[in-house]
Write an enzyme that holds these catalytic residues in place. Structure first.
Site, PDB file in Angstrom:
ATOM      1  CE  LYS A   9      41.425 -16.118  -2.024  1.00  0.00           C
ATOM      2  NZ  LYS A   9      41.555 -16.705  -3.395  1.00  0.00           N
ATOM      3  CE1 TYR A  49      44.094 -21.230  -1.260  1.00  0.00           C
ATOM      4  CE2 TYR A  49      45.589 -19.569  -0.404  1.00  0.00           C
ATOM      5  CZ  TYR A  49      44.354 -19.921  -0.926  1.00  0.00           C
ATOM      6  OH  TYR A  49      43.387 -18.961  -1.113  1.00  0.00           O
ATOM      7  NE  ARG A 102      36.284 -16.476  -5.908  1.00  0.00           N
ATOM      8  CZ  ARG A 102      36.534 -17.740  -5.574  1.00  0.00           C
ATOM      9  NH1 ARG A 102      35.846 -18.714  -6.134  1.00  0.00           N
ATOM     10  NH2 ARG A 102      37.468 -18.027  -4.688  1.00  0.00           N
ATOM     11  CG  ASN A 112      39.829 -15.816  -6.611  1.00  0.00           C
ATOM     12  OD1 ASN A 112      40.417 -15.517  -5.582  1.00  0.00           O
ATOM     13  ND2 ASN A 112      39.671 -17.056  -7.020  1.00  0.00           N
ATOM     14  CG  HIS A 115      39.396 -19.654   1.006  1.00  0.00           C
ATOM     15  ND1 HIS A 115      39.800 -20.689   0.181  1.00  0.00           N
ATOM     16  CD2 HIS A 115      38.967 -20.247   2.154  1.00  0.00           C
ATOM     17  CE1 HIS A 115      39.625 -21.838   0.824  1.00  0.00           C
ATOM     18  NE2 HIS A 115      39.124 -21.596   2.021  1.00  0.00           N
ATOM     19  CD  GLU A 126      39.458 -24.285   4.078  1.00  0.00           C
ATOM     20  OE1 GLU A 126      40.049 -24.611   3.044  1.00  0.00           O
ATOM     21  OE2 GLU A 126      38.520 -23.454   4.089  1.00  0.00           O
TER      22      GLU A 126
HETATM   23  P1  DAT Z   1      38.659 -21.743  -4.946  1.00  0.00           P
HETATM   24  O1  DAT Z   1      39.333 -20.554  -4.309  1.00  0.00           O
HETATM   25  O2  DAT Z   1      37.515 -21.338  -5.828  1.00  0.00           O
HETATM   26  O3  DAT Z   1      38.288 -22.814  -3.953  1.00  0.00           O
HETATM   27  P2  DAT Z   1      40.886 -23.457  -5.705  1.00  0.00           P
HETATM   28  O4  DAT Z   1      40.816 -24.039  -4.328  1.00  0.00           O
HETATM   29  O5  DAT Z   1      40.891 -24.399  -6.849  1.00  0.00           O
HETATM   30  O6  DAT Z   1      39.722 -22.392  -5.944  1.00  0.00           O
HETATM   31  O7  DAT Z   1      42.205 -22.582  -5.821  1.00  0.00           O
HETATM   32  C1  DAT Z   1      42.627 -21.758  -4.765  1.00  0.00           C
HETATM   33  C2  DAT Z   1      43.054 -20.441  -5.317  1.00  0.00           C
HETATM   34  O8  DAT Z   1      44.197 -20.616  -6.168  1.00  0.00           O
HETATM   35  C3  DAT Z   1      42.001 -19.747  -6.199  1.00  0.00           C
HETATM   36  O9  DAT Z   1      41.081 -18.990  -5.445  1.00  0.00           O
HETATM   37  C4  DAT Z   1      42.854 -18.915  -7.091  1.00  0.00           C
HETATM   38  C5  DAT Z   1      44.114 -19.735  -7.277  1.00  0.00           C
HETATM   39  N1  DAT Z   1      44.036 -20.528  -8.509  1.00  0.00           N
HETATM   40  C6  DAT Z   1      43.356 -21.694  -8.678  1.00  0.00           C
HETATM   41  N2  DAT Z   1      43.510 -22.144  -9.929  1.00  0.00           N
HETATM   42  C7  DAT Z   1      44.302 -21.260 -10.555  1.00  0.00           C
HETATM   43  C8  DAT Z   1      44.840 -21.163 -11.860  1.00  0.00           C
HETATM   44  N3  DAT Z   1      44.572 -22.070 -12.794  1.00  0.00           N
HETATM   45  N4  DAT Z   1      45.631 -20.081 -12.150  1.00  0.00           N
HETATM   46  C9  DAT Z   1      45.903 -19.149 -11.222  1.00  0.00           C
HETATM   47  N5  DAT Z   1      45.443 -19.178  -9.956  1.00  0.00           N
HETATM   48  C10 DAT Z   1      44.656 -20.220  -9.631  1.00  0.00           C
HETATM   49 MG    MG Z   2      39.472 -24.015  -2.746  1.00  0.00          MG
END
Ligand code: DAT
Ligand code: MG
Length: 151
Positions: A9, A49, A102, A112, A115, A126
């Protein structure tokens, strides 16, 4: 063979961690089959997303991922999805296990670094969203049989 999509990212690019992230996955043994450096459009970000639309962090997530260029990489391997998720650590860096990307390089959930696809079907979807078929390279690594038992 399973495929997974990894995005380094904007924070990873600005912080000079592109090589570090790729290196960890590469040394683990997954096979690189596609890679590009690109600016993410709002349309692509929204598709990628889509599952998070309506959540409180959605707008921030879209502006973060579209803010500046990212590196997108496709990896292949017997359990490519799980392998990358393990290397990355859980979503919130402060909850991620020490030694994961991370945990080692990030402190905030909204910054973080990486992805990784969260399941084999999602990985395939994807990869299809981010790459044209001709952008992926089918090849056999020298020494592959010392990394993948069946290849
Ligand atoms: P991951 O990236 O571990 O697959 P995810 O798909 O649940 O996690 O979410 C996508 C991204 O969105 C994640 O990398 C960071 C952001 N995100 C997720 N949950 C969040 C939260 N509670 N507060 C802020 N950002 C969040
Ligand atoms: Mg995810």
């Amino acid at each position: 063979m399973e495929r997974t999509l990894v995005i380094i990212k904007p924070d990873g690019v600005h912080r000079g961690l592109v090589g570090e992230v790729i290196s960890r996955i590469e040394r683990r043994g997954l096979r690189l089959i596609g890679m590009k450096f690109m600016q993410v459009s709002p349309e692509l970000a929204a598709q990628h997303y889509a599952i998070h639309k309506g959540k409180p962090f959605y707008d921030g997530l879209i502006s973060y991922i579209t803010s500046s260029p990212v590196v997108v990489v496709v990896w292949e391997g017997p359990k490519a999805v799980e392998t990358v998720r393990q290397l990355m650590g859980v979503t919130n860096p402060t909850a991620a296990a020490p030694g994961t990307i991370r945990a080692d390089f990030a402190v905030e959930i909204g910054r973080n670094l990486t992805h990784g696809s969260d399941g084999p079907e999602n990985g395939a979807a994807e990869v299809a969203l981010w790459f044209k078929p001709q952008e992926l390279v089918s090849w056999q690594r020298d020494g592959e049989r010392w990394v993948f038992e069946k290849n």
